[in-house]
Design a protein around this motif. Structure first.
Motif, PDB file in Angstrom:
ATOM      1  N   GLY A 174       0.829  -1.192   0.000  1.00  0.00           N
ATOM      2  CA  GLY A 174       0.000   0.000   0.000  1.00  0.00           C
ATOM      3  C   GLY A 174       0.864   1.243   0.000  1.00  0.00           C
ATOM      4  O   GLY A 174       2.069   1.158   0.133  1.00  0.00           O
ATOM      5  N   PRO A 175       0.259   2.377  -0.175  1.00  0.00           N
ATOM      6  CA  PRO A 175      -1.170   2.491  -0.436  1.00  0.00           C
ATOM      7  C   PRO A 175      -1.504   2.155  -1.887  1.00  0.00           C
ATOM      8  O   PRO A 175      -0.655   2.241  -2.757  1.00  0.00           O
ATOM      9  CB  PRO A 175      -1.465   3.953  -0.135  1.00  0.00           C
ATOM     10  N   ALA A 176      -2.746   1.764  -2.099  1.00  0.00           N
ATOM     11  CA  ALA A 176      -3.233   1.393  -3.417  1.00  0.00           C
ATOM     12  C   ALA A 176      -4.390   2.303  -3.801  1.00  0.00           C
ATOM     13  O   ALA A 176      -4.996   2.956  -2.957  1.00  0.00           O
ATOM     14  CB  ALA A 176      -3.710  -0.059  -3.400  1.00  0.00           C
ATOM     15  N   ASP A 177      -4.693   2.337  -5.082  1.00  0.00           N
ATOM     16  CA  ASP A 177      -5.839   3.119  -5.556  1.00  0.00           C
ATOM     17  C   ASP A 177      -7.158   2.401  -5.283  1.00  0.00           C
ATOM     18  O   ASP A 177      -8.199   3.036  -5.136  1.00  0.00           O
ATOM     19  CB  ASP A 177      -5.725   3.393  -7.056  1.00  0.00           C
ATOM     20  N   LEU A 178      -7.118   1.067  -5.213  1.00  0.00           N
ATOM     21  CA  LEU A 178      -8.327   0.274  -5.020  1.00  0.00           C
ATOM     22  C   LEU A 178      -8.011  -0.937  -4.157  1.00  0.00           C
ATOM     23  O   LEU A 178      -7.030  -1.628  -4.391  1.00  0.00           O
ATOM     24  CB  LEU A 178      -8.878  -0.197  -6.369  1.00  0.00           C
ATOM     25  N   VAL A 179      -8.843  -1.183  -3.148  1.00  0.00           N
ATOM     26  CA  VAL A 179      -8.743  -2.369  -2.304  1.00  0.00           C
ATOM     27  C   VAL A 179     -10.101  -3.057  -2.323  1.00  0.00           C
ATOM     28  O   VAL A 179     -11.124  -2.417  -2.082  1.00  0.00           O
ATOM     29  CB  VAL A 179      -8.341  -2.006  -0.855  1.00  0.00           C
ATOM     30  N   LEU A 180     -10.109  -4.360  -2.616  1.00  0.00           N
ATOM     31  CA  LEU A 180     -11.341  -5.140  -2.700  1.00  0.00           C
ATOM     32  C   LEU A 180     -11.426  -6.125  -1.548  1.00  0.00           C
ATOM     33  O   LEU A 180     -10.444  -6.775  -1.211  1.00  0.00           O
ATOM     34  CB  LEU A 180     -11.381  -5.931  -4.010  1.00  0.00           C
ATOM     35  N   CYS A 181     -12.601  -6.242  -0.978  1.00  0.00           N
ATOM     36  CA  CYS A 181     -12.861  -7.224   0.070  1.00  0.00           C
ATOM     37  C   CYS A 181     -14.235  -7.833  -0.205  1.00  0.00           C
ATOM     38  O   CYS A 181     -15.255  -7.348   0.285  1.00  0.00           O
ATOM     39  CB  CYS A 181     -12.821  -6.560   1.443  1.00  0.00           C
ATOM     40  N   PRO A 182     -14.281  -8.893  -1.015  1.00  0.00           N
ATOM     41  CA  PRO A 182     -15.580  -9.459  -1.397  1.00  0.00           C
ATOM     42  C   PRO A 182     -16.116 -10.471  -0.386  1.00  0.00           C
ATOM     43  O   PRO A 182     -15.720 -11.618  -0.365  1.00  0.00           O
ATOM     44  CB  PRO A 182     -15.273 -10.133  -2.736  1.00  0.00           C
ATOM     45  N   GLY A 183     -16.975  -9.996   0.502  1.00  0.00           N
ATOM     46  CA  GLY A 183     -17.697 -10.895   1.393  1.00  0.00           C
ATOM     47  C   GLY A 183     -16.893 -11.506   2.525  1.00  0.00           C
ATOM     48  O   GLY A 183     -17.195 -12.619   2.942  1.00  0.00           O
ATOM     49  N   SER A 184     -15.898 -10.805   3.029  1.00  0.00           N
ATOM     50  CA  SER A 184     -15.104 -11.420   4.094  1.00  0.00           C
ATOM     51  C   SER A 184     -14.706 -10.442   5.192  1.00  0.00           C
ATOM     52  O   SER A 184     -13.638 -10.559   5.761  1.00  0.00           O
ATOM     53  CB  SER A 184     -13.868 -12.082   3.500  1.00  0.00           C
ATOM     54  N   SER A 185     -15.564  -9.503   5.526  1.00  0.00           N
ATOM     55  CA  SER A 185     -15.229  -8.563   6.593  1.00  0.00           C
ATOM     56  C   SER A 185     -15.013  -9.287   7.920  1.00  0.00           C
ATOM     57  O   SER A 185     -14.240  -8.841   8.763  1.00  0.00           O
ATOM     58  CB  SER A 185     -16.308  -7.493   6.750  1.00  0.00           C
ATOM     59  N   HIS A 186     -15.660 -10.433   8.101  1.00  0.00           N
ATOM     60  CA  HIS A 186     -15.498 -11.206   9.330  1.00  0.00           C
ATOM     61  C   HIS A 186     -14.053 -11.660   9.540  1.00  0.00           C
ATOM     62  O   HIS A 186     -13.623 -11.887  10.662  1.00  0.00           O
ATOM     63  CB  HIS A 186     -16.423 -12.428   9.312  1.00  0.00           C
ATOM     64  N   ALA A 187     -13.282 -11.755   8.465  1.00  0.00           N
ATOM     65  CA  ALA A 187     -11.883 -12.166   8.570  1.00  0.00           C
ATOM     66  C   ALA A 187     -10.982 -11.022   9.018  1.00  0.00           C
ATOM     67  O   ALA A 187      -9.830 -11.246   9.369  1.00  0.00           O
ATOM     68  CB  ALA A 187     -11.405 -12.713   7.227  1.00  0.00           C
ATOM     69  N   LEU A 188     -11.505  -9.800   9.013  1.00  0.00           N
ATOM     70  CA  LEU A 188     -10.709  -8.628   9.364  1.00  0.00           C
ATOM     71  C   LEU A 188     -11.099  -8.032  10.702  1.00  0.00           C
ATOM     72  O   LEU A 188     -10.579  -6.987  11.081  1.00  0.00           O
ATOM     73  CB  LEU A 188     -10.882  -7.551   8.283  1.00  0.00           C
ATOM     74  N   SER A 189     -12.011  -8.670  11.402  1.00  0.00           N
ATOM     75  CA  SER A 189     -12.551  -8.043  12.599  1.00  0.00           C
ATOM     76  C   SER A 189     -13.075  -9.073  13.577  1.00  0.00           C
ATOM     77  O   SER A 189     -13.590 -10.112  13.179  1.00  0.00           O
ATOM     78  CB  SER A 189     -13.690  -7.111  12.195  1.00  0.00           C
ATOM     79  N   THR A 190     -12.981  -8.741  14.852  1.00  0.00           N
ATOM     80  CA  THR A 190     -13.618  -9.565  15.882  1.00  0.00           C
ATOM     81  C   THR A 190     -14.885  -8.890  16.384  1.00  0.00           C
ATOM     82  O   THR A 190     -15.579  -9.435  17.238  1.00  0.00           O
ATOM     83  CB  THR A 190     -12.660  -9.795  17.062  1.00  0.00           C
ATOM     84  N   ARG A 229      -6.803   2.056   5.643  1.00  0.00           N
ATOM     85  CA  ARG A 229      -5.390   2.391   5.799  1.00  0.00           C
ATOM     86  C   ARG A 229      -4.549   1.921   4.609  1.00  0.00           C
ATOM     87  O   ARG A 229      -3.414   2.336   4.448  1.00  0.00           O
ATOM     88  CB  ARG A 229      -4.840   1.830   7.107  1.00  0.00           C
ATOM     89  N   LEU A 230      -5.136   1.098   3.742  1.00  0.00           N
ATOM     90  CA  LEU A 230      -4.400   0.547   2.606  1.00  0.00           C
ATOM     91  C   LEU A 230      -4.584   1.318   1.310  1.00  0.00           C
ATOM     92  O   LEU A 230      -3.961   0.986   0.310  1.00  0.00           O
ATOM     93  CB  LEU A 230      -4.828  -0.911   2.375  1.00  0.00           C
ATOM     94  N   VAL A 231      -5.462   2.332   1.297  1.00  0.00           N
ATOM     95  CA  VAL A 231      -5.718   3.065   0.057  1.00  0.00           C
ATOM     96  C   VAL A 231      -5.160   4.482   0.126  1.00  0.00           C
ATOM     97  O   VAL A 231      -4.994   5.056   1.199  1.00  0.00           O
ATOM     98  CB  VAL A 231      -7.222   3.116  -0.316  1.00  0.00           C
ATOM     99  N   THR A 232      -4.915   5.056  -1.051  1.00  0.00           N
ATOM    100  CA  THR A 232      -4.469   6.440  -1.146  1.00  0.00           C
ATOM    101  C   THR A 232      -5.584   7.369  -0.678  1.00  0.00           C
ATOM    102  O   THR A 232      -6.736   6.944  -0.520  1.00  0.00           O
ATOM    103  CB  THR A 232      -4.107   6.787  -2.602  1.00  0.00           C
ATOM    104  N   ASP A 233      -5.266   8.632  -0.468  1.00  0.00           N
ATOM    105  CA  ASP A 233      -6.276   9.586   0.005  1.00  0.00           C
ATOM    106  C   ASP A 233      -7.493   9.658  -0.907  1.00  0.00           C
ATOM    107  O   ASP A 233      -8.606   9.845  -0.442  1.00  0.00           O
ATOM    108  CB  ASP A 233      -5.672  10.978   0.164  1.00  0.00           C
ATOM    109  N   ASP A 234      -7.284   9.530  -2.207  1.00  0.00           N
ATOM    110  CA  ASP A 234      -8.422   9.563  -3.135  1.00  0.00           C
ATOM    111  C   ASP A 234      -8.757   8.169  -3.662  1.00  0.00           C
ATOM    112  O   ASP A 234      -9.443   8.020  -4.658  1.00  0.00           O
ATOM    113  CB  ASP A 234      -8.159  10.543  -4.280  1.00  0.00           C
TER     114      ASP A 234
END
Length: 76
Positions: A11-27, A41-46
């Motif tokens: 990162g940072p990247a212009d686009l970050v994809l998370c298809p159907g797995s928010s449960h894997a990133l959070s408790t 935190r992984l994407v650019t300001d825009d």
């Protein structure tokens, strides 16, 4: 390349994809707001984050989640 947002040093990247797995990133319950903070935190300001959530059409049996994802269980 696919990898976890929790473990990446990319990162940072212009686009970050998370298809159907928010449960894997959070408790948290529900996990979406904490997952979005992790992804942001992984994407650019825009840049853009695309978070897609999966839905069960009916309440799964106890065995169905583990059949798709080893070690998973049904949350209530």
């Amino acid at each position: 390349m696919a990898e976890s947002a929790l473990e990446t040093r990319r990162g940072p990247a212009d686009l970050v994809l998370c298809p159907g797995s928010s449960h894997a990133l959070s408790t948290a319950e529900p996990p979406a707001s904490q997952a979005l903070r992790e992804l942001r935190r992984l994407v650019t300001d825009d840049g853009r984050v695309l978070l897609g959530e999966g839905l069960w059409e009916r309440t799964p049996t106890e065995a169905e989640p583990a059949g798709r994802w080893p070690g998973a269980s049904r949350r209530r």
